[in-house]
Design a protein around this motif. Sequence first.
Motif, short mmCIF file in Angstrom:
data_model
loop_
_atom_site.label_atom_id
_atom_site.label_comp_id
_atom_site.label_asym_id
_atom_site.label_seq_id
_atom_site.Cartn_x
_atom_site.Cartn_y
_atom_site.Cartn_z
N VAL A 295 45.62 -7.55 5.67
CA VAL A 295 46.33 -8.63 6.36
C VAL A 295 45.67 -9.97 6.03
O VAL A 295 44.45 -10.09 5.99
CB VAL A 295 46.30 -8.41 7.89
N GLY A 296 46.51 -10.98 5.77
CA GLY A 296 45.99 -12.33 5.59
C GLY A 296 45.77 -12.73 4.16
O GLY A 296 45.13 -13.76 3.90
N PHE A 297 46.31 -11.96 3.19
CA PHE A 297 46.19 -12.39 1.80
C PHE A 297 46.92 -13.71 1.62
O PHE A 297 48.00 -13.91 2.20
CB PHE A 297 46.79 -11.32 0.88
N PRO A 298 46.37 -14.66 0.85
CA PRO A 298 47.02 -15.97 0.68
C PRO A 298 48.49 -15.83 0.26
O PRO A 298 48.81 -15.06 -0.64
CB PRO A 298 46.19 -16.61 -0.43
N PRO A 339 44.26 -20.45 2.66
CA PRO A 339 43.86 -19.24 3.38
C PRO A 339 44.28 -19.29 4.84
O PRO A 339 44.39 -20.38 5.43
CB PRO A 339 42.33 -19.25 3.26
N LEU A 340 44.54 -18.13 5.43
CA LEU A 340 44.94 -18.06 6.83
C LEU A 340 43.70 -18.11 7.72
O LEU A 340 42.63 -17.66 7.33
CB LEU A 340 45.72 -16.79 7.11
N SER A 341 43.88 -18.63 8.92
CA SER A 341 42.76 -18.70 9.86
C SER A 341 42.41 -17.30 10.37
O SER A 341 43.26 -16.39 10.39
CB SER A 341 43.11 -19.59 11.05
N ASP A 342 41.18 -17.14 10.81
CA ASP A 342 40.75 -15.85 11.35
C ASP A 342 41.58 -15.46 12.56
O ASP A 342 41.89 -14.28 12.76
CB ASP A 342 39.27 -15.91 11.74
#
Length: 432
Positions: A295-298, A339-342
Amino acid sequence: MKRIKIVTLGCSKNLVDSEVLGGVLYDRGMEISPDFDTADAIIVNTCGFINTAREESINTILEAVEEKKAGNFKKVYVMGCMSEKYKDEIIKEIPEVDAVYGLKEFDKMSQDISGIKIGNMNELFNERLALESDHFAYIRISDGCDHNCAYCSIPSMRGKYVSRSMESITEEIRNLVDAGVKELILIGQEINSYGLDLYGEKRINILLKQISKIAGDSVWIRLMYTHPPMVDREFLETIASCKNIVKYIDFPVEHTETKILKAMKRGNSREGLLDKIKMMREVIPEICIRTSIIVGFPGETDEVFESMLDFIKEVEFDRLGCFAYSPEEGTPAYDLPNPLSDKIVQDRISRIMEIQQGISLKKNEKLIDTEIKVLIDRHEGEISIGRTYRDAPEIDNEVLIHGLLDIGEYYTVRITDALEFDIEAVLLDKIN
């Protein structure tokens, strides 16, 4: 040195390395254990796959150094994936460590510790010493990887794909079966390419049939770490045709949406994955499909993520693990923008696991009042903890049975209750 403690971090492939090294040292007169409070030396087998794994490895090394200062260990040695990639940094930043070894330095490590060279590691699998379980064993049929997924640092640490010979693998299988192992778990960075480098063609199906014949009907054979684009009908038909290969497949899709899969260099598409899963369930109706999701790949927009949720709801994977994307220096994906935030990533992981929890509960409830074979792994108080064919050790669901049953033995039980990720059962009979 006479007493050695080995601490293994990371995946089952690292455990195999530790067990091979442990067996070599044991055969040279040493006592080996992961549980010693004091010993002549402690060996930390590190994981360097993602940042959190490296942090755990560093903390474990620092703890070992403190134990050395307290007089519990005379030497601290470091090996494994992180030491392969960051050897110089470890030596510089933690000078109290006595030696750091890369993945290809087993011979040097053995000579330093035991005074004896050991030669090629691929010829030493039959010396391995069980460190975590006597009744199931991981068999590494290959090492390294040639796929170069955009986010993965494994090729830079473990190198190109290298298959073990069939003779070496089957000899190890014979020895393990003779020793009473009840479950054989085949692993590699991915197993479907087996033989391509060594024989000029993929021989995974030939290997599986040989192993199945050697193991016999009383031993489970489990397959881990497939590469989805290479899972074809012949491979599935081989699984279906071998009675002792459990109808379970580790099928790590990593993502479900074509845009992200392309950016990841996974060689898949959404439609292609749906077709593969449909084929699996057609060829092997009772198949249990385990997957993993990053989850959270650019590039994972809200729209892309919602589409992935729809995919998970539609497919209803039997088992699912979910992980946050970790940008790894030196990989093609490292410098991708936006990039996505944590917080967003963790919220998305929570949403996926909430959906999977409901799917798992529904599937478990369907098992109530059915009879099933389980393998007992351990005890917790007066409860025996076992697994069905649907479950790999340490990562999947478990079966809880009142009473102390024999560890490493098969039993028939009846399912009486279902939880989200575990099931409860009562004993019917022991399987001899």
